[in-house]
Design a protein around this motif. Sequence first.
Motif, PDB file in Angstrom:
ATOM      1  N   ILE A   7       0.887  -1.171   0.000  1.00 18.97           N
ATOM      2  CA  ILE A   7       0.000   0.000   0.000  1.00 18.97           C
ATOM      3  C   ILE A   7       0.920   1.214   0.000  1.00 18.97           C
ATOM      4  O   ILE A   7       1.690   1.415   0.942  1.00 18.97           O
ATOM      5  CB  ILE A   7      -0.916   0.043   1.232  1.00 18.97           C
ATOM      6  CG1 ILE A   7      -1.781  -1.208   1.322  1.00 18.97           C
ATOM      7  CG2 ILE A   7      -1.779   1.311   1.206  1.00 18.97           C
ATOM      8  CD1 ILE A   7      -2.580  -1.310   2.617  1.00 18.97           C
ATOM      9  N   ILE A   8       0.840   1.990  -1.066  1.00 18.84           N
ATOM     10  CA  ILE A   8       1.676   3.183  -1.152  1.00 18.84           C
ATOM     11  C   ILE A   8       0.802   4.399  -1.438  1.00 18.84           C
ATOM     12  O   ILE A   8      -0.300   4.274  -1.974  1.00 18.84           O
ATOM     13  CB  ILE A   8       2.788   3.032  -2.211  1.00 18.84           C
ATOM     14  CG1 ILE A   8       2.212   2.770  -3.606  1.00 18.84           C
ATOM     15  CG2 ILE A   8       3.752   1.929  -1.805  1.00 18.84           C
ATOM     16  CD1 ILE A   8       3.271   2.714  -4.713  1.00 18.84           C
ATOM     17  N   MET A   9       1.322   5.538  -1.060  1.00 18.60           N
ATOM     18  CA  MET A   9       0.595   6.788  -1.287  1.00 18.60           C
ATOM     19  C   MET A   9       1.586   7.892  -1.561  1.00 18.60           C
ATOM     20  O   MET A   9       2.748   7.804  -1.146  1.00 18.60           O
ATOM     21  CB  MET A   9      -0.287   7.120  -0.086  1.00 18.60           C
ATOM     22  CG  MET A   9       0.488   7.356   1.188  1.00 18.60           C
ATOM     23  SD  MET A   9      -0.466   7.049   2.684  1.00 18.60           S
ATOM     24  CE  MET A   9      -0.182   5.299   2.873  1.00 18.60           C
ATOM     25  N   ASP A  12       1.721  11.579   3.107  1.00 18.04           N
ATOM     26  CA  ASP A  12       1.046  11.126   4.320  1.00 18.04           C
ATOM     27  C   ASP A  12      -0.330  11.774   4.486  1.00 18.04           C
ATOM     28  O   ASP A  12      -1.157  11.297   5.256  1.00 18.04           O
ATOM     29  CB  ASP A  12       1.912  11.335   5.557  1.00 18.04           C
ATOM     30  CG  ASP A  12       2.199  12.793   5.873  1.00 18.04           C
ATOM     31  OD1 ASP A  12       1.967  13.665   5.007  1.00 18.04           O
ATOM     32  OD2 ASP A  12       2.684  13.062   6.988  1.00 18.04           O
ATOM     33  N   SER A  13      -0.612  12.837   3.739  1.00 17.14           N
ATOM     34  CA  SER A  13      -1.953  13.427   3.781  1.00 17.14           C
ATOM     35  C   SER A  13      -2.993  12.476   3.182  1.00 17.14           C
ATOM     36  O   SER A  13      -4.197  12.647   3.404  1.00 17.14           O
ATOM     37  CB  SER A  13      -1.984  14.772   3.052  1.00 17.14           C
ATOM     38  OG  SER A  13      -1.728  14.603   1.669  1.00 17.14           O
ATOM     39  N   THR A  35       3.612   2.550   2.954  1.00 11.07           N
ATOM     40  CA  THR A  35       4.618   3.606   2.982  1.00 11.07           C
ATOM     41  C   THR A  35       4.251   4.740   2.029  1.00 11.07           C
ATOM     42  O   THR A  35       3.282   4.649   1.279  1.00 11.07           O
ATOM     43  CB  THR A  35       6.022   3.038   2.655  1.00 11.07           C
ATOM     44  OG1 THR A  35       6.999   4.033   2.971  1.00 11.07           O
ATOM     45  CG2 THR A  35       6.148   2.608   1.214  1.00 11.07           C
ATOM     46  N   VAL A  36       5.042   5.778   2.060  1.00 12.27           N
ATOM     47  CA  VAL A  36       4.888   6.930   1.169  1.00 12.27           C
ATOM     48  C   VAL A  36       5.927   6.820   0.059  1.00 12.27           C
ATOM     49  O   VAL A  36       7.111   6.607   0.325  1.00 12.27           O
ATOM     50  CB  VAL A  36       5.076   8.264   1.939  1.00 12.27           C
ATOM     51  CG1 VAL A  36       5.082   9.444   0.983  1.00 12.27           C
ATOM     52  CG2 VAL A  36       3.995   8.430   2.997  1.00 12.27           C
ATOM     53  N   GLY A  64      -2.382   4.976  -3.853  1.00 13.23           N
ATOM     54  CA  GLY A  64      -3.292   6.109  -3.726  1.00 13.23           C
ATOM     55  C   GLY A  64      -2.579   7.405  -4.034  1.00 13.23           C
ATOM     56  O   GLY A  64      -1.440   7.614  -3.604  1.00 13.23           O
ATOM     57  N   ALA A  65      -3.244   8.265  -4.807  1.00 13.26           N
ATOM     58  CA  ALA A  65      -2.630   9.541  -5.158  1.00 13.26           C
ATOM     59  C   ALA A  65      -3.706  10.571  -5.477  1.00 13.26           C
ATOM     60  O   ALA A  65      -4.769  10.232  -5.996  1.00 13.26           O
ATOM     61  CB  ALA A  65      -1.703   9.376  -6.355  1.00 13.26           C
ATOM     62  N   GLY A  66      -3.399  11.827  -5.185  1.00 14.64           N
ATOM     63  CA  GLY A  66      -4.313  12.921  -5.493  1.00 14.64           C
ATOM     64  C   GLY A  66      -3.713  13.858  -6.519  1.00 14.64           C
ATOM     65  O   GLY A  66      -2.537  13.750  -6.878  1.00 14.64           O
TER      66      GLY A  66
END
Length: 176
Positions: A7-9, A12-13, A35-36, A64-66
Amino acid sequence: MQAKIGIIMGSDSDLPVMKEAAEILDHFKIEYELTVVSAHRTPKRLNDYAQTAAAKGLKVIIAGAGGAAHLPGMVAAVSNLPVIGVPIKTSKLSGLDSLYSIVQMPPGVPVATVAINGAQNAALLAVQILALNNQDLEQKQQEYRQEMEAKVLKTAAKLEEQGYQNYLERSAKFAD
């Protein structure tokens, strides 16, 4: 135990959304790492992560990404593992920018994409992928679906018995 899912993003937001994927995997007792990895700020880390993921034993990556949301696509470009993208809701465009960035992958570089902030479904899709080769996990997944069905049927019976007005008045989950 060795992690099966990464699970990566991008930041941290994103953790308040992505923790929901971790919670689903905890429910199924599936080992994961979280992790990030920023596509734009740590491209070397992204490349290293994606290139070594399979060798570490990972079977699926949830990313996950914005905003520009390049993380899932860039991971998919480097790794042969299935990548599930989670578009993160943004303040400027409510996550549509993230969604469009993730779903617009070119032919040959697929990224499965769930709804905006859909980390739970991303984890459930990862569970389904792992369950293809694991009968115990397949059974747990079926039980999970049966539990969801039973919960909905219980709610429906309560609503029908009380009528919608009484149901709304008595239900704490609809309170302000």
